[in-house]
Write a protein that holds these residues in place. Structure first.
Motif, PDB file in Angstrom:
ATOM      1  N   ASP A   1       0.860  -1.174   0.000  1.00 20.54           N
ATOM      2  CA  ASP A   1       0.000   0.000   0.000  1.00 20.54           C
ATOM      3  C   ASP A   1       0.896   1.223   0.000  1.00 20.54           C
ATOM      4  O   ASP A   1       1.749   1.371   0.867  1.00 20.54           O
ATOM      5  CB  ASP A   1      -0.904   0.026   1.231  1.00 20.54           C
ATOM      6  N   ASP A   2       0.726   2.074  -0.976  1.00 19.26           N
ATOM      7  CA  ASP A   2       1.517   3.291  -1.135  1.00 19.26           C
ATOM      8  C   ASP A   2       0.704   4.455  -0.581  1.00 19.26           C
ATOM      9  O   ASP A   2      -0.226   4.929  -1.217  1.00 19.26           O
ATOM     10  CB  ASP A   2       1.823   3.474  -2.617  1.00 19.26           C
ATOM     11  N   TYR A   3       1.014   4.862   0.655  1.00 16.29           N
ATOM     12  CA  TYR A   3       0.323   5.982   1.294  1.00 16.29           C
ATOM     13  C   TYR A   3       1.181   7.228   1.142  1.00 16.29           C
ATOM     14  O   TYR A   3       2.275   7.288   1.649  1.00 16.29           O
ATOM     15  CB  TYR A   3       0.117   5.725   2.781  1.00 16.29           C
ATOM     16  N   ASP A   4       0.662   8.195   0.440  1.00 16.46           N
ATOM     17  CA  ASP A   4       1.404   9.444   0.312  1.00 16.46           C
ATOM     18  C   ASP A   4       0.464  10.543  -0.122  1.00 16.46           C
ATOM     19  O   ASP A   4      -0.422  10.332  -0.945  1.00 16.46           O
ATOM     20  CB  ASP A   4       2.531   9.295  -0.698  1.00 16.46           C
ATOM     21  N   LEU A   5       0.664  11.707   0.428  1.00 13.41           N
ATOM     22  CA  LEU A   5      -0.086  12.897   0.056  1.00 13.41           C
ATOM     23  C   LEU A   5      -1.592  12.661   0.118  1.00 13.41           C
ATOM     24  O   LEU A   5      -2.342  13.120  -0.737  1.00 13.41           O
ATOM     25  CB  LEU A   5       0.338  13.364  -1.341  1.00 13.41           C
ATOM     26  N   GLY A   6      -2.038  11.895   1.124  1.00 10.88           N
ATOM     27  CA  GLY A   6      -3.457  11.701   1.353  1.00 10.88           C
ATOM     28  C   GLY A   6      -4.143  10.719   0.425  1.00 10.88           C
ATOM     29  O   GLY A   6      -5.354  10.658   0.369  1.00 10.88           O
ATOM     30  N   ARG A   7      -3.388   9.935  -0.312  1.00  7.04           N
ATOM     31  CA  ARG A   7      -4.008   8.946  -1.198  1.00  7.04           C
ATOM     32  C   ARG A   7      -3.341   7.590  -0.998  1.00  7.04           C
ATOM     33  O   ARG A   7      -2.234   7.497  -0.510  1.00  7.04           O
ATOM     34  CB  ARG A   7      -3.915   9.375  -2.653  1.00  7.04           C
TER      35      ARG A   7
ATOM     36  N   LEU B   1      13.671   6.612   0.332  1.00 13.05           N
ATOM     37  CA  LEU B   1      12.828   5.437   0.210  1.00 13.05           C
ATOM     38  C   LEU B   1      12.735   5.100  -1.268  1.00 13.05           C
ATOM     39  O   LEU B   1      12.241   5.900  -2.063  1.00 13.05           O
ATOM     40  CB  LEU B   1      11.437   5.687   0.782  1.00 13.05           C
ATOM     41  N   VAL B   2      13.251   3.929  -1.636  1.00 13.11           N
ATOM     42  CA  VAL B   2      13.290   3.499  -3.029  1.00 13.11           C
ATOM     43  C   VAL B   2      12.249   2.406  -3.229  1.00 13.11           C
ATOM     44  O   VAL B   2      12.255   1.398  -2.530  1.00 13.11           O
ATOM     45  CB  VAL B   2      14.692   2.961  -3.403  1.00 13.11           C
ATOM     46  N   VAL B   3      11.345   2.630  -4.185  1.00  6.66           N
ATOM     47  CA  VAL B   3      10.336   1.646  -4.548  1.00  6.66           C
ATOM     48  C   VAL B   3      10.457   1.419  -6.046  1.00  6.66           C
ATOM     49  O   VAL B   3      10.395   2.370  -6.828  1.00  6.66           O
ATOM     50  CB  VAL B   3       8.912   2.123  -4.211  1.00  6.66           C
ATOM     51  N   ILE B   4      10.657   0.159  -6.429  1.00  7.70           N
ATOM     52  CA  ILE B   4      10.695  -0.186  -7.846  1.00  7.70           C
ATOM     53  C   ILE B   4       9.559  -1.167  -8.100  1.00  7.70           C
ATOM     54  O   ILE B   4       9.595  -2.313  -7.650  1.00  7.70           O
ATOM     55  CB  ILE B   4      12.044  -0.790  -8.274  1.00  7.70           C
TER      56      ILE B   4
END
Length: 124
Positions: free
Chosen positions: A20-26, A62-65
Motif C-alpha cells: 500500500d503506497d500511502y502518500d499525500l493523502g491517497r 525510500l526506493v520503490v521499484i
C-alpha cells in the motif's frame, strides 16, 4: 556467480508482494520488486540503489521499484550497477526527513506500508 546472475536466477520464481503506497493523502496499491530505505547511494556489491543519497544530510531515501514485467525487471538490472536505477520505469525515490512526525518504522515498510511525508523524486 555474480550478483546479477544470482538475482536473475532468483527472479525466475520470485513473486513480488503488493504494498500500500500511502502518500499525500491517497492510497495506491503497487506490486514492488524492491522496497528499501537508503542513507547512502550504494546498496552493496557496487549496486547504486539511491543515486543522490548522502550519509551526512540526515535524510533517508525510500526506493520503490514496481515490477512491470519480469523481462523489464531483468532489462533494468544493469541500471542498478551504472548509477541510473532512477531511470527504471516504475521507480520512485522519495527523500524523507528522519524526524518527520508522519514517518513510519522500517517494520511498517517491510510489512507493506511505505513511510509518508517529505519531498518526492519520481524517476523517469
Amino acid at each position: 556467480m555474480t550478483y546479477a546472475l544470482i538475482t536473475a536466477k532468483a527472479l525466475r520464481t520470485y513473486e513480488p508482494p503488493e504494498y500500500d503506497d500511502y502518500d499525500l493523502g491517497r492510497s495506491v496499491r503497487v506490486r514492488a520488486i524492491v522496497v528499501t530505505a537508503a542513507n547512502s547511494a550504494e546498496f552493496g556489491n557496487g549496486a547504486c540503489i539511491a543515486p543522490g543519497a548522502r550519509v551526512d544530510d540526515g535524510l533517508l531515501d525510500l526506493v520503490v521499484i514496481a515490477e512491470r514485467s519480469r523481462l523489464q525487471t531483468l532489462l533494468g538490472l544493469p541500471r542498478l550497477f551504472n548509477g541510473t536505477v532512477n531511470r527504471v520505469p516504475g521507480c520512485s525515490i522519495r527523500r524523507r526527513d528522519q524526524g518527520d512526525d508522519r514517518k513510519r518504522s522500517a517494520d511498517d515498510v517491510s510489512r507493506g506500508r511505505r513511510a509518508g511525508g517529505g519531498r518526492d523524486h519520481r524517476c523517469a
